[in-house]
Design a protein around this motif. Structure first.
Motif, mmCIF file in Angstrom:
data_model
loop_
_atom_site.group_PDB
_atom_site.id
_atom_site.type_symbol
_atom_site.label_atom_id
_atom_site.label_comp_id
_atom_site.label_asym_id
_atom_site.label_seq_id
_atom_site.Cartn_x
_atom_site.Cartn_y
_atom_site.Cartn_z
ATOM 1 N N GLY A 110 125.318 21.806 3.019
ATOM 2 C CA GLY A 110 124.531 21.290 4.135
ATOM 3 C C GLY A 110 125.370 21.361 5.390
ATOM 4 N N GLU A 115 123.962 28.106 -1.844
ATOM 5 C CA GLU A 115 122.740 27.894 -1.063
ATOM 6 C C GLU A 115 123.155 27.177 0.212
ATOM 7 O OE1 GLU A 115 118.898 28.272 -0.113
ATOM 8 O OE2 GLU A 115 119.682 28.978 -2.036
ATOM 9 N N GLN A 119 122.074 25.528 3.701
ATOM 10 C CA GLN A 119 120.881 24.981 4.344
ATOM 11 C C GLN A 119 121.305 23.938 5.363
ATOM 12 O OE1 GLN A 119 118.750 23.367 1.002
ATOM 13 N NE2 GLN A 119 117.703 25.286 0.593
ATOM 14 N N ASP A 120 120.322 23.508 6.181
ATOM 15 C CA ASP A 120 120.589 22.345 7.020
ATOM 16 C C ASP A 120 120.686 21.131 6.087
ATOM 17 O OD1 ASP A 120 117.851 22.624 6.436
ATOM 18 O OD2 ASP A 120 117.302 21.304 8.075
ATOM 19 N N PRO A 167 119.358 18.008 5.827
ATOM 20 C CA PRO A 167 118.189 17.387 5.189
ATOM 21 C C PRO A 167 117.639 18.197 4.018
ATOM 22 C CG PRO A 167 117.998 17.238 7.566
ATOM 23 C CD PRO A 167 119.181 18.109 7.291
ATOM 24 N N ASN A 168 117.518 19.496 4.186
ATOM 25 C CA ASN A 168 117.018 20.348 3.103
ATOM 26 C C ASN A 168 118.037 20.496 1.983
ATOM 27 O OD1 ASN A 168 114.399 20.941 4.053
ATOM 28 N ND2 ASN A 168 115.290 22.341 5.541
ATOM 29 N N CYS A 212 120.087 18.162 0.967
ATOM 30 C CA CYS A 212 119.976 16.937 0.163
ATOM 31 C C CYS A 212 118.804 17.046 -0.803
ATOM 32 C CB CYS A 212 119.811 15.714 1.061
ATOM 33 S SG CYS A 212 121.261 15.310 2.033
ATOM 34 N N ALA A 213 117.663 17.517 -0.324
ATOM 35 C CA ALA A 213 116.480 17.658 -1.174
ATOM 36 C C ALA A 213 116.711 18.701 -2.271
ATOM 37 C CB ALA A 213 115.274 18.032 -0.330
ATOM 38 N N THR A 214 117.346 19.807 -1.928
ATOM 39 C CA THR A 214 117.624 20.849 -2.910
ATOM 40 C C THR A 214 118.584 20.339 -3.979
ATOM 41 O OG1 THR A 214 117.259 22.571 -1.262
ATOM 42 C CG2 THR A 214 118.521 23.190 -3.220
#
Length: 186
Positions: free
Chosen positions: A123, A147, A149-150, A152-153, A155-157
């Motif tokens: 992240g 992977e 990502q930013d 927030p995404n 954390c979800a991933t």
């Protein structure tokens, strides 16, 4: 002759199971081109609503990231300030200030683990940032999928992969303070 055969074929098919629209002529109608039947709630499970309530966290389901802020993360009730490395079952401070500080040395922690992690989720803050190619090549040589990502995404991933019981780790940099919601008093 060909149109007569086509008409006869379509008429035979229409009496078996196909429903034709009354607006089209029989020679040009096709069960695949008309909209005589519309899906309703009983036709497909997609229209049925389902709700799930998690009463208790499943034992051994791994680490979950519950929230993030500009100061850090809430991981399974533990407040972590600043960038962190989530290596289930451990949560460590990660000595990076921004995505530019992610180097071969800073990711060495992730490829020395046993059991070997499958996926590393990075992240990079409020926006997706480009990681140095040498870092990505090192992790690829070590057999770790990355992977980027930013935050927030990311954390979800991470939560999704951990809930599937994948061997996953995360390197997370908190996003900066958003100025969009600040209220100034005069």
């Amino acid at each position: 002759m060909a149109s007569a055969v086509c008409t006869r074929f379509l008429l035979q098919r229409s009496t078996q199971r196909f429903l034709f629209s009354c607006r089209a002529g029989p020679a040009f109608s096709s069960p695949f081109l008309c909209r005589a039947h519309r899906l309703g709630p009983s036709d497909d499970e997609m229209y049925q609503r389902t709700s799930v309530s998690v009463m208790q966290k499943e034992p051994g389901s791994g680490v979950m990231i519950h929230s993030y802020s500009s100061r850090g993360f809430n991981i399974d009730g533990n407040q972590v300030f600043g960038p962190c490395a989530v290596l289930p079952p451990a949560i460590l401070q990660w000595n990076v200030g921004s995505f530019e500080d992610i180097t071969d040395e800073s990711v060495s922690l992730f490829h020395m683990l046993e059991p070997r992690i499958e996926i590393l989720v990075l992240g990079t803050g409020a926006r997706v940032q480009r990681i140095k190619p040498s870092v990505l090549a090192l992790l690829k040589r070590k057999g770790i999928a990355v992977e980027v990502q930013d935050t927030p995404n990311a954390c979800a991933t991470f939560n999704f992969l951990a809930s599937e019981r994948r061997v996953v780790a995360a390197g997370l940099i908190p996003p900066p303070v958003s100025t969009a919601l600040e209220v100034s008093q005069k």
